[in-house]
Motif scaffolding. Structure first.
Motif, PDB file in Angstrom:
ATOM      1  N   ARG A 153       4.743  -7.021   5.175  1.00 33.98           N
ATOM      2  CA  ARG A 153       4.874  -7.772   6.432  1.00 33.98           C
ATOM      3  C   ARG A 153       5.304  -6.857   7.571  1.00 33.98           C
ATOM      4  NH1 ARG A 153       9.063  -9.105   9.024  1.00 33.98           N
ATOM      5  NH2 ARG A 153      10.498  -8.741   7.268  1.00 33.98           N
ATOM      6  N   VAL A 154       6.292  -6.006   7.313  1.00 32.73           N
ATOM      7  CA  VAL A 154       6.779  -5.087   8.346  1.00 32.73           C
ATOM      8  C   VAL A 154       5.684  -4.110   8.757  1.00 32.73           C
ATOM      9  CG1 VAL A 154       8.451  -3.261   8.858  1.00 32.73           C
ATOM     10  CG2 VAL A 154       9.179  -5.296   7.595  1.00 32.73           C
ATOM     11  N   CYS A 155       4.938  -3.597   7.789  1.00 34.64           N
ATOM     12  CA  CYS A 155       3.876  -2.636   8.104  1.00 34.64           C
ATOM     13  C   CYS A 155       2.797  -3.262   8.977  1.00 34.64           C
ATOM     14  CB  CYS A 155       3.268  -2.088   6.816  1.00 34.64           C
ATOM     15  SG  CYS A 155       4.359  -0.940   5.935  1.00 34.64           S
ATOM     16  N   LYS A 156       2.499  -4.528   8.745  1.00 40.15           N
ATOM     17  CA  LYS A 156       1.490  -5.205   9.573  1.00 40.15           C
ATOM     18  C   LYS A 156       2.011  -5.408  11.003  1.00 40.15           C
ATOM     19  CE  LYS A 156      -1.234  -7.476   5.996  1.00 40.15           C
ATOM     20  NZ  LYS A 156      -1.794  -8.745   5.472  1.00 40.15           N
ATOM     21  N   MET A 213      -0.147   4.514   6.862  1.00 40.95           N
ATOM     22  CA  MET A 213       1.258   4.696   7.227  1.00 40.95           C
ATOM     23  C   MET A 213       2.146   4.499   6.009  1.00 40.95           C
ATOM     24  SD  MET A 213       2.601   1.220   9.129  1.00 40.95           S
ATOM     25  CE  MET A 213       1.085   0.470   9.718  1.00 40.95           C
ATOM     26  N   THR A 214       3.370   5.005   6.109  1.00 40.76           N
ATOM     27  CA  THR A 214       4.362   4.874   5.049  1.00 40.76           C
ATOM     28  C   THR A 214       5.657   4.326   5.633  1.00 40.76           C
ATOM     29  OG1 THR A 214       3.430   6.812   3.925  1.00 40.76           O
ATOM     30  CG2 THR A 214       5.612   6.078   3.219  1.00 40.76           C
ATOM     31  N   LEU A 215       6.174   3.272   5.000  1.00 45.06           N
ATOM     32  CA  LEU A 215       7.481   2.708   5.356  1.00 45.06           C
ATOM     33  C   LEU A 215       8.460   3.203   4.308  1.00 45.06           C
ATOM     34  CD1 LEU A 215       8.930   0.497   7.248  1.00 45.06           C
ATOM     35  CD2 LEU A 215       8.633  -1.018   5.267  1.00 45.06           C
ATOM     36  N   LEU A 216       9.424   4.025   4.723  1.00 49.37           N
ATOM     37  CA  LEU A 216      10.299   4.705   3.764  1.00 49.37           C
ATOM     38  C   LEU A 216      11.725   4.173   3.818  1.00 49.37           C
ATOM     39  CD1 LEU A 216      10.851   6.989   1.707  1.00 49.37           C
ATOM     40  CD2 LEU A 216      11.233   8.505   3.666  1.00 49.37           C
ATOM     41  N   GLY A 217      12.152   3.599   2.711  1.00 50.29           N
ATOM     42  CA  GLY A 217      13.550   3.227   2.542  1.00 50.29           C
ATOM     43  C   GLY A 217      14.255   4.312   1.754  1.00 50.29           C
ATOM     44  N   THR A 218      15.416   4.761   2.219  1.00 44.36           N
ATOM     45  CA  THR A 218      16.139   5.835   1.536  1.00 44.36           C
ATOM     46  C   THR A 218      17.602   5.459   1.329  1.00 44.36           C
ATOM     47  OG1 THR A 218      16.835   6.948   3.574  1.00 44.36           O
ATOM     48  CG2 THR A 218      14.686   7.550   2.682  1.00 44.36           C
ATOM     49  N   PHE A 282       6.726   2.993   0.851  1.00 43.64           N
ATOM     50  CA  PHE A 282       5.730   1.929   0.753  1.00 43.64           C
ATOM     51  C   PHE A 282       4.496   2.388   1.518  1.00 43.64           C
ATOM     52  CE2 PHE A 282       3.709  -2.070   1.939  1.00 43.64           C
ATOM     53  CZ  PHE A 282       3.788  -2.796   0.764  1.00 43.64           C
ATOM     54  N   PHE A 283       3.412   2.646   0.796  1.00 46.30           N
ATOM     55  CA  PHE A 283       2.214   3.227   1.380  1.00 46.30           C
ATOM     56  C   PHE A 283       1.192   2.135   1.694  1.00 46.30           C
ATOM     57  CE2 PHE A 283       4.040   6.237  -1.683  1.00 46.30           C
ATOM     58  CZ  PHE A 283       4.262   7.346  -0.874  1.00 46.30           C
ATOM     59  N   VAL A 284       0.746   2.088   2.925  1.00 48.64           N
ATOM     60  CA  VAL A 284      -0.257   1.102   3.330  1.00 48.64           C
ATOM     61  C   VAL A 284      -1.541   1.810   3.728  1.00 48.64           C
ATOM     62  CG1 VAL A 284      -0.841  -0.689   5.008  1.00 48.64           C
ATOM     63  CG2 VAL A 284       1.451  -0.587   4.053  1.00 48.64           C
ATOM     64  N   GLU A 285      -2.618   1.404   3.088  1.00 49.15           N
ATOM     65  CA  GLU A 285      -3.936   1.955   3.369  1.00 49.15           C
ATOM     66  C   GLU A 285      -4.883   0.793   3.704  1.00 49.15           C
ATOM     67  OE1 GLU A 285      -2.524   4.566   2.714  1.00 49.15           O
ATOM     68  OE2 GLU A 285      -1.861   4.798   0.654  1.00 49.15           O
TER      69      GLU A 285
END
Length: 333
Positions: A153-156, A213-218, A282-285
């Motif tokens: 959801r965040v990536c969109k 894009m990549t959403l990265l939680g660390t 989290f990789f979105v393609e």
């Protein structure tokens, strides 16, 4: 020795990145800030994303529980040909020219698993997930599925701002052939050991991400570094610190191709310092069948297309095959 000294000196640098507020109602303002970040290095933070700290903490806690299992238990869900499941230490080598063995990390891949009305259910990037035994890790699958849904959801939401930053309509990437049926892969990662670039030892070798894009939680353990100029010799690396309540986002190679090289997919790596370190990229393609070709807003007489058009699945398959070892080596473990 000179190269080693220069390498060590570069590691004390800390990068300063733009932070995008996803709750900002002034989309134009956010798009302008995002565009500058993408022109600069393609790395930025997002805040007010809507993922609760409770859910993020639970996902990290469950991730730790899996990696704490005996190797024999983890190998029961060994990564399959569709890149779902457990990936052992050294399974991936992202920078073969500079790495000795492979990445000093273990990980677990989780993708979308809702195949209702999905014509791609039999393709490599839409296969079913592998899950640990629920008797061993109760509640694990539910937590990961919930987190996966929220991250997508965040990536969109970010994709809408990226579209505006590229002078496109906000819903450009929402098309069925792009993010209407995305390839979205969440990866739980556990780093260990001490890295030594001079000896070819890395938590994660230098690379740029493959997709959009990549959403990265660390967690709070430092380790991620970026190199804004990959042509520089020696390369200058900067640490990217974690910010509580925010996510790190970076662009991938497919988006760089889409933008005709205007937006940057930047080299990054992870150095281990002996502390346990966990992350959830989290990789979105785009969709399996999406044809990635230069956007009309990114080309002109002076800027003809730099990259040939390529189907998303073709590109991703090539990149995965180049970076992973042959699964057959694990058959005797």
């Amino acid at each position: 020795m000179e190269n080693k000294t220069q390498e060590e000196a570069s590691t004390i640098r800390v990068s300063s990145l733009t932070c995008i507020d996803l709750a900002n109602t002034n989309l134009h303002q956010s798009a302008v800030s995002l565009k500058q970040a993408c022109l600069d290095c393609g790395f930025f933070y997002v805040k007010n994303h809507g993922i609760s700290e409770e859910l993020k903490d639970e996902a990290f806690e469950q991730s730790k529980k899996f990696f704490a299992l005996p190797l024999e238990e983890k190998m029961k869900v060994l990564r399959n040909e569709n890149n779902r499941g457990y990936s052992p230490v050294f399974d991936q080598i992202l920078d073969p020219e500079n790495q000795v063995d492979g990445d000093y990390k273990e990980s677990f891949f989780i993708g979308i698993e809702d195949f209702k009305d999905d014509p791609h259910g039999d393709t490599p990037f839409y296969g079913p997930n592998l899950w640990p035994d629920s008797d061993v890790l109760p509640g694990w699958q539910a937590t990961m599925e919930n987190y996966h849904q929220e991250a997508l959801r965040v990536c969109k939401t970010i994709a809408k701002l990226l579209a505006l930053a590229l002078d496109l309509e906000a819903d450009y990437f929402d098309k069925p052939e792009i993010l209407g049926n995305p390839i979205a892969v969440m990866r739980l990662v556990h780093y260990e050991g001490v890295s030594d670039p001079s000896k070819g030892i890395f938590g994660c070798g230098a690379h740029s991400d493959f997709g959009m894009m990549t959403l990265l939680g660390t967690d709070s353990v430092m380790g991620l570094q970026i190199c804004k100029d990959k042509e520089a010799k020696p390369r200058k690396w900067e640490y990217v610190p974690s910010i509580k309540g925010a996510y790190i986002v970076n662009l991938g190679d497919l988006l760089e191709r889409w933008s005709n090289g205007i937006f940057k997919s930047t080299l990054h790596r992870v150095l281990g310092n002996g502390q346990e370190r966990y992350s959830i990229p989290f990789f979105v393609e785009p969709s399996h069948d999406c044809l990635v070709e230069c956007l009309p807003t990114c080309q002109s007489e002076n800027k003809p297309p730099k990259y040939p058009a390529i189907k998303c699945s073709t590109y991703l398959t090539q990149r995965y095959q180049q970076s992973h070892v042959d699964l057959s080596i694990y058959k005797q473990i």
